[in-house]
Design an enzyme around this catalytic site. Structure first.
Site, PDB file in Angstrom:
ATOM      1  N   SER A   7       0.839  -1.193   0.000  1.00 58.28           N
ATOM      2  CA  SER A   7       0.000   0.000   0.000  1.00 58.28           C
ATOM      3  C   SER A   7       0.886   1.261   0.000  1.00 58.28           C
ATOM      4  O   SER A   7       1.660   1.467  -0.930  1.00 58.28           O
ATOM      5  CB  SER A   7      -0.955  -0.032   1.194  1.00 58.28           C
ATOM      6  OG  SER A   7      -1.989   0.917   1.030  1.00 58.28           O
ATOM      7  N   ASP A  24      -9.502  -5.647  -4.551  1.00 53.38           N
ATOM      8  CA  ASP A  24      -9.052  -4.551  -3.693  1.00 53.38           C
ATOM      9  C   ASP A  24     -10.013  -3.374  -3.850  1.00 53.38           C
ATOM     10  O   ASP A  24     -10.106  -2.778  -4.919  1.00 53.38           O
ATOM     11  CB  ASP A  24      -7.626  -4.140  -4.082  1.00 53.38           C
ATOM     12  CG  ASP A  24      -6.975  -3.210  -3.065  1.00 53.38           C
ATOM     13  OD1 ASP A  24      -7.701  -2.480  -2.375  1.00 53.38           O
ATOM     14  OD2 ASP A  24      -5.731  -3.226  -2.984  1.00 53.38           O
ATOM     15  N   HIS A  41      -7.674  -5.836  -0.308  1.00 53.50           N
ATOM     16  CA  HIS A  41      -6.478  -5.042   0.005  1.00 53.50           C
ATOM     17  C   HIS A  41      -5.661  -5.815   1.043  1.00 53.50           C
ATOM     18  O   HIS A  41      -5.594  -5.454   2.221  1.00 53.50           O
ATOM     19  CB  HIS A  41      -6.882  -3.669   0.530  1.00 53.50           C
ATOM     20  CG  HIS A  41      -5.750  -2.673   0.567  1.00 53.50           C
ATOM     21  ND1 HIS A  41      -5.076  -2.268  -0.562  1.00 53.50           N
ATOM     22  CD2 HIS A  41      -5.190  -1.987   1.606  1.00 53.50           C
ATOM     23  CE1 HIS A  41      -4.143  -1.379  -0.229  1.00 53.50           C
ATOM     24  NE2 HIS A  41      -4.182  -1.209   1.077  1.00 53.50           N
TER      25      HIS A  41
END
Length: 200
Positions: A55, A145, A179
């Site tokens: 991320s 995600d 995610h």
């Protein structure tokens, strides 16, 4: 949307056109570069360093590696995007093409009036200005995600192919993964590290 982040930099939105925390991103990248320099002073050459993260960490790894003065061993970028993507070229502007064309003509002219050895030194100088175009990049993204949609990852991968050698960019997606990560992704990371950072 603006999220004050205790990690790397603040988020002002999660779309390709959202404003970005430019000063925060650059400061965070400077911090990572300082770590790279510290490791280099302690005997670990930059070409034996891989940057990686998930991320925000992956985003910062990409930006830092592409703006670093050193050629690093590679980048692992998981579920992320390229920060300040507009600061990188999408295609070589016309003015740059004209400059390259002019430099090529100058090289030919120098070849006619200078020794061959001097000519090659000049051309190697031009090649060195291309920066980190041959840095290997592994980019992975979960197809489910919802925080950083896989489309953003795909757009980043295409952008990277204009910045570095396209053959050095690998983009893998994983069905059903949000995610987060998965064993298959970790296996790809392991394979990448073993390939570009072999034991010595």
């Amino acid at each position: 949307m603006r999220s004050l982040m205790p990690a790397w930099f603040d988020l002002m939105g999660l779309s390709p056109d959202s404003p970005e925390d430019e000063s925060g991103i650059k400061k965070a990248a400077e911090n990572i570069r300082a770590i790279i320099e510290h490791e280099a002073r302690n005997g670990i050459p930059p070409h034996r360093i891989i940057l990686g993260g998930f991320s925000q960490g992956g985003a910062l790894s990409l930006y830092t590696a592409l703006t670093c003065q050193h050629q690093l061993a590679g980048v692992v970028a998981l579920s992320c995007w390229l920060p300040l993507h507009k600061s990188f070229p999408s295609v070589l502007p016309r003015s740059d093409w004209e400059e390259v064309s002019g430099l090529f003509r100058l090289c030919v002219f120098l070849l006619c009036i200078m020794q061959v050895r001097q000519f090659w030194v000049f051309c190697l100088f031009l090649q060195a200005s291309s920066g980190n175009k041959n840095i290997p990049i592994l980019q992975c993204h979960g197809e489910m995600d919802m925080m950083i949609p896989v489309q953003f990852g795909a757009m980043t991968a295409e952008k990277l192919k204009f910045i570095v050698n396209p053959q050095m960019v690998t983009f893998k997606t994983y069905p059903g993964i949000p995610h987060s990560s998965c064993p298959q992704e970790m296996a790809a990371v392991k394979e990448f590290i073993e390939k570009y950072l072999p034991r010595i």
